[in-house]
Design a protein around this motif. Structure first.
Motif, PDB file in Angstrom:
ATOM      1  N   PHE A  92     -21.709  47.168-102.605  1.00 27.86           N
ATOM      2  CA  PHE A  92     -22.092  48.307-102.669  1.00 27.86           C
ATOM      3  C   PHE A  92     -24.000  48.321-103.384  1.00 27.86           C
ATOM      4  O   PHE A  92     -24.393  48.871-102.689  1.00 27.86           O
ATOM      5  CB  PHE A  92     -21.440  48.849-103.667  1.00 27.86           C
ATOM      6  CG  PHE A  92     -21.489  50.133-103.842  1.00 27.86           C
ATOM      7  CD1 PHE A  92     -20.899  51.074-102.862  1.00 27.86           C
ATOM      8  CD2 PHE A  92     -23.072  51.411-104.556  1.00 27.86           C
ATOM      9  CE1 PHE A  92     -21.098  52.451-102.973  1.00 27.86           C
ATOM     10  CE2 PHE A  92     -22.382  52.282-104.668  1.00 27.86           C
ATOM     11  CZ  PHE A  92     -21.641  52.330-104.497  1.00 27.86           C
ATOM     12  N   THR A  93     -24.286  47.412-103.339  1.00 28.53           N
ATOM     13  CA  THR A  93     -25.814  47.225-103.921  1.00 28.53           C
ATOM     14  C   THR A  93     -25.816  45.542-104.376  1.00 28.53           C
ATOM     15  O   THR A  93     -25.240  44.875-104.655  1.00 28.53           O
ATOM     16  CB  THR A  93     -25.600  48.011-105.246  1.00 28.53           C
ATOM     17  OG1 THR A  93     -26.777  47.727-105.313  1.00 28.53           O
ATOM     18  CG2 THR A  93     -25.031  47.680-106.379  1.00 28.53           C
TER      19      THR A  93
ATOM     20  N   LYS B 117     -24.588  45.274-111.207  1.00 29.85           N
ATOM     21  CA  LYS B 117     -23.915  45.963-109.338  1.00 29.85           C
ATOM     22  C   LYS B 117     -23.431  46.666-109.701  1.00 29.85           C
ATOM     23  O   LYS B 117     -22.477  48.087-108.982  1.00 29.85           O
ATOM     24  CB  LYS B 117     -24.043  44.775-109.160  1.00 29.85           C
ATOM     25  CG  LYS B 117     -25.566  44.033-108.682  1.00 29.85           C
ATOM     26  CD  LYS B 117     -25.483  43.252-106.827  1.00 29.85           C
ATOM     27  CE  LYS B 117     -24.343  41.903-107.319  1.00 29.85           C
ATOM     28  NZ  LYS B 117     -24.748  41.335-106.268  1.00 29.85           N
ATOM     29  N   PHE B 118     -22.295  46.222-110.725  1.00 26.77           N
ATOM     30  CA  PHE B 118     -21.184  46.829-111.401  1.00 26.77           C
ATOM     31  C   PHE B 118     -20.864  48.211-111.582  1.00 26.77           C
ATOM     32  O   PHE B 118     -20.448  48.743-111.499  1.00 26.77           O
ATOM     33  CB  PHE B 118     -19.537  46.243-111.760  1.00 26.77           C
ATOM     34  CG  PHE B 118     -18.563  46.677-112.781  1.00 26.77           C
ATOM     35  CD1 PHE B 118     -17.166  47.110-111.564  1.00 26.77           C
ATOM     36  CD2 PHE B 118     -18.623  47.595-113.866  1.00 26.77           C
ATOM     37  CE1 PHE B 118     -16.346  47.707-112.097  1.00 26.77           C
ATOM     38  CE2 PHE B 118     -17.520  47.869-114.176  1.00 26.77           C
ATOM     39  CZ  PHE B 118     -16.497  48.005-113.018  1.00 26.77           C
TER      40      PHE B 118
ATOM     41  N   ALA C 297     -13.230  55.372-110.297  1.00 29.42           N
ATOM     42  CA  ALA C 297     -14.210  54.989-109.724  1.00 29.42           C
ATOM     43  C   ALA C 297     -14.295  53.004-110.303  1.00 29.42           C
ATOM     44  O   ALA C 297     -15.075  52.267-109.697  1.00 29.42           O
ATOM     45  CB  ALA C 297     -15.242  55.424-110.579  1.00 29.42           C
TER      46      ALA C 297
ATOM     47  N   SER D  39     -15.164  50.889-107.917  1.00 28.29           N
ATOM     48  CA  SER D  39     -16.248  49.451-108.227  1.00 28.29           C
ATOM     49  C   SER D  39     -15.740  47.715-108.114  1.00 28.29           C
ATOM     50  O   SER D  39     -16.555  46.929-108.229  1.00 28.29           O
ATOM     51  CB  SER D  39     -16.621  50.207-109.411  1.00 28.29           C
ATOM     52  OG  SER D  39     -16.709  50.830-109.233  1.00 28.29           O
TER      53      SER D  39
ATOM     54  N   LEU E 244     -20.490  56.398-107.566  1.00 31.27           N
ATOM     55  CA  LEU E 244     -19.052  56.895-107.725  1.00 31.27           C
ATOM     56  C   LEU E 244     -18.091  57.615-108.807  1.00 31.27           C
ATOM     57  O   LEU E 244     -17.498  58.429-108.076  1.00 31.27           O
ATOM     58  CB  LEU E 244     -17.942  55.112-107.456  1.00 31.27           C
ATOM     59  CG  LEU E 244     -17.817  54.387-106.792  1.00 31.27           C
ATOM     60  CD1 LEU E 244     -17.209  53.217-106.354  1.00 31.27           C
ATOM     61  CD2 LEU E 244     -18.305  55.586-105.092  1.00 31.27           C
TER      62      LEU E 244
ATOM     63  N   TYR F 245     -23.399  50.434-111.813  1.00 39.07           N
ATOM     64  CA  TYR F 245     -24.235  50.945-110.962  1.00 39.07           C
ATOM     65  C   TYR F 245     -23.864  52.319-110.018  1.00 39.07           C
ATOM     66  O   TYR F 245     -22.738  52.636-109.231  1.00 39.07           O
ATOM     67  CB  TYR F 245     -25.252  50.485-109.786  1.00 39.07           C
ATOM     68  CG  TYR F 245     -25.809  51.162-108.922  1.00 39.07           C
ATOM     69  CD1 TYR F 245     -26.609  52.007-109.155  1.00 39.07           C
ATOM     70  CD2 TYR F 245     -25.909  50.883-107.702  1.00 39.07           C
ATOM     71  CE1 TYR F 245     -27.566  52.946-108.332  1.00 39.07           C
ATOM     72  CE2 TYR F 245     -26.037  51.822-106.425  1.00 39.07           C
ATOM     73  CZ  TYR F 245     -27.220  52.312-107.157  1.00 39.07           C
ATOM     74  OH  TYR F 245     -27.199  53.080-105.712  1.00 39.07           O
ATOM     75  N   THR F 246     -22.645  50.095-109.423  1.00 38.68           N
ATOM     76  CA  THR F 246     -21.549  51.466-108.425  1.00 38.68           C
ATOM     77  C   THR F 246     -20.348  52.059-109.013  1.00 38.68           C
ATOM     78  O   THR F 246     -19.901  53.238-108.379  1.00 38.68           O
ATOM     79  CB  THR F 246     -20.803  50.086-108.032  1.00 38.68           C
ATOM     80  OG1 THR F 246     -21.255  49.257-107.420  1.00 38.68           O
ATOM     81  CG2 THR F 246     -19.702  50.192-106.676  1.00 38.68           C
ATOM     82  N   PHE F 247     -19.706  52.347-110.389  1.00 45.26           N
ATOM     83  CA  PHE F 247     -19.430  52.844-111.303  1.00 45.26           C
ATOM     84  C   PHE F 247     -19.875  54.117-111.281  1.00 45.26           C
ATOM     85  O   PHE F 247     -18.941  55.062-110.849  1.00 45.26           O
ATOM     86  CB  PHE F 247     -18.996  52.112-112.168  1.00 45.26           C
ATOM     87  CG  PHE F 247     -17.706  53.740-113.273  1.00 45.26           C
ATOM     88  CD1 PHE F 247     -16.880  53.140-112.826  1.00 45.26           C
ATOM     89  CD2 PHE F 247     -19.070  54.269-114.647  1.00 45.26           C
ATOM     90  CE1 PHE F 247     -15.937  54.772-114.091  1.00 45.26           C
ATOM     91  CE2 PHE F 247     -18.276  54.398-115.362  1.00 45.26           C
ATOM     92  CZ  PHE F 247     -16.887  54.845-115.707  1.00 45.26           C
TER      93      PHE F 247
ATOM     94  N   THR G 247     -15.713  46.691-105.037  1.00 42.93           N
ATOM     95  CA  THR G 247     -16.247  46.688-104.112  1.00 42.93           C
ATOM     96  C   THR G 247     -18.263  46.345-104.644  1.00 42.93           C
ATOM     97  O   THR G 247     -19.547  46.953-103.860  1.00 42.93           O
ATOM     98  CB  THR G 247     -16.480  48.372-102.907  1.00 42.93           C
ATOM     99  OG1 THR G 247     -16.858  48.944-104.310  1.00 42.93           O
ATOM    100  CG2 THR G 247     -15.470  48.676-102.644  1.00 42.93           C
ATOM    101  N   TYR G 248     -17.998  46.003-105.978  1.00 44.43           N
ATOM    102  CA  TYR G 248     -19.480  46.184-106.629  1.00 44.43           C
ATOM    103  C   TYR G 248     -20.346  45.146-105.723  1.00 44.43           C
ATOM    104  O   TYR G 248     -21.684  45.787-105.187  1.00 44.43           O
ATOM    105  CB  TYR G 248     -19.567  45.838-108.606  1.00 44.43           C
ATOM    106  CG  TYR G 248     -19.423  44.370-108.102  1.00 44.43           C
ATOM    107  CD1 TYR G 248     -19.751  43.666-108.059  1.00 44.43           C
ATOM    108  CD2 TYR G 248     -17.735  44.321-107.880  1.00 44.43           C
ATOM    109  CE1 TYR G 248     -20.295  42.243-109.287  1.00 44.43           C
ATOM    110  CE2 TYR G 248     -17.781  42.970-109.105  1.00 44.43           C
ATOM    111  CZ  TYR G 248     -18.322  41.914-108.627  1.00 44.43           C
ATOM    112  OH  TYR G 248     -17.985  40.368-109.194  1.00 44.43           O
TER     113      TYR G 248
END
Length: 177
Positions: free
Chosen positions: A51-52, A9-10, A40, A44, A17, A12-14, A47-48
């Motif tokens: 975020f997903t 998840k981290f 980012a 990330s 962003l 992907y978020t990075f 919010t990771y």
């Protein structure tokens, strides 16, 4: 759907962003890239988890291909809807037949439903008024003859869905599951 690991998840978020940063800044200057990476990373880290849920699984090649294909499709739909609304506004007799129609989506994910509602609203001539589960209530500037000729409520919903939501759903179903 199984929830992804924290690292997935981290990551992907990075990635999302950082790509967004590159698109918004339109620069490949080293200072811009370093600044974007740092921001980012920080965002990330914070919010990771919200975020997903699927993490890197969202970057499946089929999903990415459909997302890329959706952009020109949506832009084309928006251009055609703009021309249709312009015709209706400029025509001497102003041919409008407004109404609120009920559509039913085939999408299951909240993100997919949100994307569908936004796609409908961003396309001139239609506005998503309310979403209730799988039902959408949409104000339509020109309720088609097909929908008006429906014999019962279920046929009305099916015909309105075919005209308004289905064209977007064929992409969004693959992108968001």
């Amino acid at each position: 759907m199984e929830e992804a690991s924290r690292a997935s998840k981290f990551a992907y978020t990075f990635i999302v962003l950082f790509i967004l940063w590159l698109v918004v800044t339109s620069s490949l200057d080293s200072q811009e890239i370093i600044t974007g990476a740092i921001i980012a990373l920080i965002v990330s880290a914070l919010t990771y988890d919200v975020f997903t849920k699927a993490g890197l699984a969202n970057l499946h090649p089929k999903k990415v291909a459909y997302a890329i294909a959706y952009i020109p499709y949506f832009l084309w739909a928006m251009i055609m809807a703009n021309l249709d609304v312009a015709y209706r506004v400029l025509h001497p007799s102003r041919p409008i037949r407004p109404g609120i129609v009920k559509c039913r989506t085939i999408l299951d994910s909240d993100t997919g439903k949100l994307s569908l509602a936004n796609s409908i609203t961003l396309t001139p001539g239609t506005i998503t008024l309310d979403v209730d589960g799988k039902d959408y209530f949409i104000h339509w500037i020109w309720v088609s003859d097909e929908v008006l000729k429906a014999k019962d409520d279920s046929e009305h919903v099916e015909r309105a869905s075919e005209a308004i939501t289905r064209p977007f759903e064929k992409f969004l179903k693959v992108i968001f599951g």
